[in-house]
Design an enzyme around this catalytic site. Sequence first.
Site, PDB file in Angstrom:
ATOM      1  N   LYS A 102      49.368  47.990  43.227  1.00 15.09           N
ATOM      2  CA  LYS A 102      48.349  49.043  43.208  1.00 15.09           C
ATOM      3  C   LYS A 102      48.951  50.371  43.695  1.00 15.09           C
ATOM      4  O   LYS A 102      50.064  50.401  44.248  1.00 15.09           O
ATOM      5  CB  LYS A 102      47.175  48.611  44.093  1.00 15.09           C
ATOM      6  CG  LYS A 102      46.453  47.362  43.576  1.00 15.09           C
ATOM      7  CD  LYS A 102      45.221  47.085  44.425  1.00 15.09           C
ATOM      8  CE  LYS A 102      44.483  45.859  43.943  1.00 15.09           C
ATOM      9  NZ  LYS A 102      43.216  45.647  44.675  1.00 15.09           N
ATOM     10  N   TYR A 117      37.939  45.944  35.880  1.00 10.59           N
ATOM     11  CA  TYR A 117      37.090  45.539  37.008  1.00 10.59           C
ATOM     12  C   TYR A 117      35.626  45.340  36.586  1.00 10.59           C
ATOM     13  O   TYR A 117      34.742  45.424  37.429  1.00 10.59           O
ATOM     14  CB  TYR A 117      37.197  46.580  38.124  1.00 10.59           C
ATOM     15  CG  TYR A 117      38.461  46.450  38.956  1.00 10.59           C
ATOM     16  CD1 TYR A 117      38.859  45.219  39.476  1.00 10.59           C
ATOM     17  CD2 TYR A 117      39.250  47.561  39.249  1.00 10.59           C
ATOM     18  CE1 TYR A 117      40.013  45.095  40.248  1.00 10.59           C
ATOM     19  CE2 TYR A 117      40.407  47.441  40.032  1.00 10.59           C
ATOM     20  CZ  TYR A 117      40.773  46.195  40.522  1.00 10.59           C
ATOM     21  OH  TYR A 117      41.903  46.064  41.298  1.00 10.59           O
ATOM     22  N   PHE A 151      30.890  48.959  45.774  1.00 11.44           N
ATOM     23  CA  PHE A 151      32.195  49.607  45.882  1.00 11.44           C
ATOM     24  C   PHE A 151      32.859  49.856  44.528  1.00 11.44           C
ATOM     25  O   PHE A 151      34.016  50.277  44.471  1.00 11.44           O
ATOM     26  CB  PHE A 151      33.127  48.782  46.783  1.00 11.44           C
ATOM     27  CG  PHE A 151      33.343  47.352  46.341  1.00 11.44           C
ATOM     28  CD1 PHE A 151      34.295  47.026  45.382  1.00 11.44           C
ATOM     29  CD2 PHE A 151      32.583  46.319  46.899  1.00 11.44           C
ATOM     30  CE1 PHE A 151      34.495  45.720  44.980  1.00 11.44           C
ATOM     31  CE2 PHE A 151      32.780  45.000  46.507  1.00 11.44           C
ATOM     32  CZ  PHE A 151      33.740  44.703  45.536  1.00 11.44           C
ATOM     33  N   ARG A 207      48.664  33.796  43.454  1.00 10.88           N
ATOM     34  CA  ARG A 207      47.513  34.101  44.332  1.00 10.88           C
ATOM     35  C   ARG A 207      47.825  33.680  45.776  1.00 10.88           C
ATOM     36  O   ARG A 207      47.470  34.356  46.723  1.00 10.88           O
ATOM     37  CB  ARG A 207      46.253  33.373  43.840  1.00 10.88           C
ATOM     38  CG  ARG A 207      45.781  33.814  42.473  1.00 10.88           C
ATOM     39  CD  ARG A 207      44.922  35.033  42.486  1.00 10.88           C
ATOM     40  NE  ARG A 207      43.687  34.857  43.214  1.00 10.88           N
ATOM     41  CZ  ARG A 207      42.756  35.803  43.322  1.00 10.88           C
ATOM     42  NH1 ARG A 207      42.934  36.977  42.746  1.00 10.88           N
ATOM     43  NH2 ARG A 207      41.651  35.591  43.999  1.00 10.88           N
ATOM     44  N   THR A 222      42.160  38.377  49.840  1.00 10.73           N
ATOM     45  CA  THR A 222      41.823  39.759  49.445  1.00 10.73           C
ATOM     46  C   THR A 222      41.759  40.684  50.652  1.00 10.73           C
ATOM     47  O   THR A 222      42.254  41.808  50.609  1.00 10.73           O
ATOM     48  CB  THR A 222      40.454  39.762  48.719  1.00 10.73           C
ATOM     49  OG1 THR A 222      40.534  38.854  47.623  1.00 10.73           O
ATOM     50  CG2 THR A 222      40.109  41.143  48.195  1.00 10.73           C
ATOM     51  N   ARG A 240      49.850  40.440  51.155  1.00 13.53           N
ATOM     52  CA  ARG A 240      48.805  41.203  51.847  1.00 13.53           C
ATOM     53  C   ARG A 240      48.846  40.979  53.354  1.00 13.53           C
ATOM     54  O   ARG A 240      48.549  41.888  54.128  1.00 13.53           O
ATOM     55  CB  ARG A 240      47.434  40.833  51.283  1.00 13.53           C
ATOM     56  CG  ARG A 240      47.217  41.376  49.865  1.00 13.53           C
ATOM     57  CD  ARG A 240      46.060  40.670  49.216  1.00 13.53           C
ATOM     58  NE  ARG A 240      45.658  41.251  47.958  1.00 13.53           N
ATOM     59  CZ  ARG A 240      44.858  40.630  47.097  1.00 13.53           C
ATOM     60  NH1 ARG A 240      44.407  39.414  47.359  1.00 13.53           N
ATOM     61  NH2 ARG A 240      44.511  41.212  45.967  1.00 13.53           N
ATOM     62  N   ASN A 275      44.875  47.045  49.200  1.00 12.81           N
ATOM     63  CA  ASN A 275      45.456  45.740  49.543  1.00 12.81           C
ATOM     64  C   ASN A 275      46.674  45.401  48.688  1.00 12.81           C
ATOM     65  O   ASN A 275      46.968  44.253  48.416  1.00 12.81           O
ATOM     66  CB  ASN A 275      44.387  44.632  49.500  1.00 12.81           C
ATOM     67  CG  ASN A 275      43.804  44.441  48.123  1.00 12.81           C
ATOM     68  OD1 ASN A 275      44.121  45.182  47.195  1.00 12.81           O
ATOM     69  ND2 ASN A 275      42.961  43.438  47.960  1.00 12.81           N
ATOM     70  N   HIS A 296      47.206  43.263  42.870  1.00 15.13           N
ATOM     71  CA  HIS A 296      46.153  42.528  42.168  1.00 15.13           C
ATOM     72  C   HIS A 296      46.817  41.392  41.394  1.00 15.13           C
ATOM     73  O   HIS A 296      47.907  41.566  40.863  1.00 15.13           O
ATOM     74  CB  HIS A 296      45.416  43.443  41.172  1.00 15.13           C
ATOM     75  CG  HIS A 296      44.559  42.675  40.219  1.00 15.13           C
ATOM     76  ND1 HIS A 296      43.277  42.292  40.538  1.00 15.13           N
ATOM     77  CD2 HIS A 296      44.817  42.156  38.994  1.00 15.13           C
ATOM     78  CE1 HIS A 296      42.782  41.581  39.533  1.00 15.13           C
ATOM     79  NE2 HIS A 296      43.695  41.492  38.588  1.00 15.13           N
ATOM     80  N   GLU A 334      43.356  40.069  31.039  1.00 17.15           N
ATOM     81  CA  GLU A 334      44.032  41.187  31.708  1.00 17.15           C
ATOM     82  C   GLU A 334      45.376  41.501  31.041  1.00 17.15           C
ATOM     83  O   GLU A 334      45.733  42.669  30.875  1.00 17.15           O
ATOM     84  CB  GLU A 334      44.197  40.876  33.202  1.00 17.15           C
ATOM     85  CG  GLU A 334      42.846  40.840  33.902  1.00 17.15           C
ATOM     86  CD  GLU A 334      42.885  40.341  35.348  1.00 17.15           C
ATOM     87  OE1 GLU A 334      43.979  39.994  35.844  1.00 17.15           O
ATOM     88  OE2 GLU A 334      41.812  40.299  35.965  1.00 17.15           O
TER      89      GLU A 334
HETATM   90  P1  CMP Z   1      41.461  42.862  43.471  1.00 19.14           P
HETATM   91  O1  CMP Z   1      42.140  41.548  43.563  1.00 19.14           O
HETATM   92  O2  CMP Z   1      42.172  43.965  42.794  1.00 19.14           O
HETATM   93  O3  CMP Z   1      40.051  42.654  42.765  1.00 19.14           O
HETATM   94  C1  CMP Z   1      38.882  43.336  43.115  1.00 19.14           C
HETATM   95  C2  CMP Z   1      39.124  44.302  44.219  1.00 19.14           C
HETATM   96  O4  CMP Z   1      37.977  44.830  44.822  1.00 19.14           O
HETATM   97  C3  CMP Z   1      39.839  43.604  45.350  1.00 19.14           C
HETATM   98  O5  CMP Z   1      41.153  43.340  44.972  1.00 19.14           O
HETATM   99  C4  CMP Z   1      39.667  44.585  46.493  1.00 19.14           C
HETATM  100  O6  CMP Z   1      40.747  45.493  46.589  1.00 19.14           O
HETATM  101  C5  CMP Z   1      38.409  45.329  46.065  1.00 19.14           C
HETATM  102  N1  CMP Z   1      37.330  45.149  47.035  1.00 19.14           N
HETATM  103  C6  CMP Z   1      36.740  44.011  47.386  1.00 19.14           C
HETATM  104  N2  CMP Z   1      35.783  44.259  48.317  1.00 19.14           N
HETATM  105  C7  CMP Z   1      35.797  45.609  48.537  1.00 19.14           C
HETATM  106  C8  CMP Z   1      35.053  46.480  49.381  1.00 19.14           C
HETATM  107  N3  CMP Z   1      34.104  46.005  50.182  1.00 19.14           N
HETATM  108  N4  CMP Z   1      35.353  47.796  49.334  1.00 19.14           N
HETATM  109  C9  CMP Z   1      36.322  48.278  48.505  1.00 19.14           C
HETATM  110  N5  CMP Z   1      37.052  47.484  47.683  1.00 19.14           N
HETATM  111  C10 CMP Z   1      36.791  46.167  47.705  1.00 19.14           C
END
Ligand code: CMP
Length: 143
Positions: free
Chosen positions: A9, A49, A57, A85, A91, A102, A112, A115, A126
């Site tokens: 990211k 997404y 969010f 994963r 996450t 992470r 984080n 992805h 994807e």
């Molecule tokens: P990712 O694996 O890219 O898939 C969905 C993303 O949503 C996840 O990683 C997080 O980075 C993001 N995410 C999840 N919860 C929140 C939150 N509460 N606020 C902002 N981003 C979020």
Amino acid sequence: MEKTFLMVKPDGVQRGLIGEIVSRFENKGFQLVGAKLMVIPRSVAEQHYGEHQDKPFFGELVDFITSGPVFAMVWEGEDVIATARQMMGKTKPAEATPGTIRGDYGVTVGKNIIHGSDSPTSAKREIALFFDEKEIASWEKLL
Ligand code: CMP
């Protein structure tokens, strides 16, 4: 052979973690079969997404992922989806085990670092969203 979509990211790219992340998956024994540095168009980020579009969010998520270059990758190998994963960690970086990407580098749930596809269905969707078939290499002749 199974394939997955992984993406460093914007926070990971800006912190200079592309090499470290690629090394982890190479050292594990997976094969890199597609890669590009790109700024994701907003429409592609919204599709990527899409499952989160009703979450509070969502706007922040799309703003962040389009805010700078990402490093999009396709990796191949046995059970690469689930194993990647595990290597990424949970996450929320605060819950991610040290030793995972992470757990070692992430700070917030939004920023984080990485992805990764969460299932074979997501991986297929994807990969097709980010890569043309012509952009995916085959290592079969070398193995
Ligand atoms: P990712 O694996 O890219 O898939 C969905 C993303 O949503 C996840 O990683 C997080 O980075 C993001 N995410 C999840 N919860 C929140 C939150 N509460 N606020 C902002 N981003 C979020």
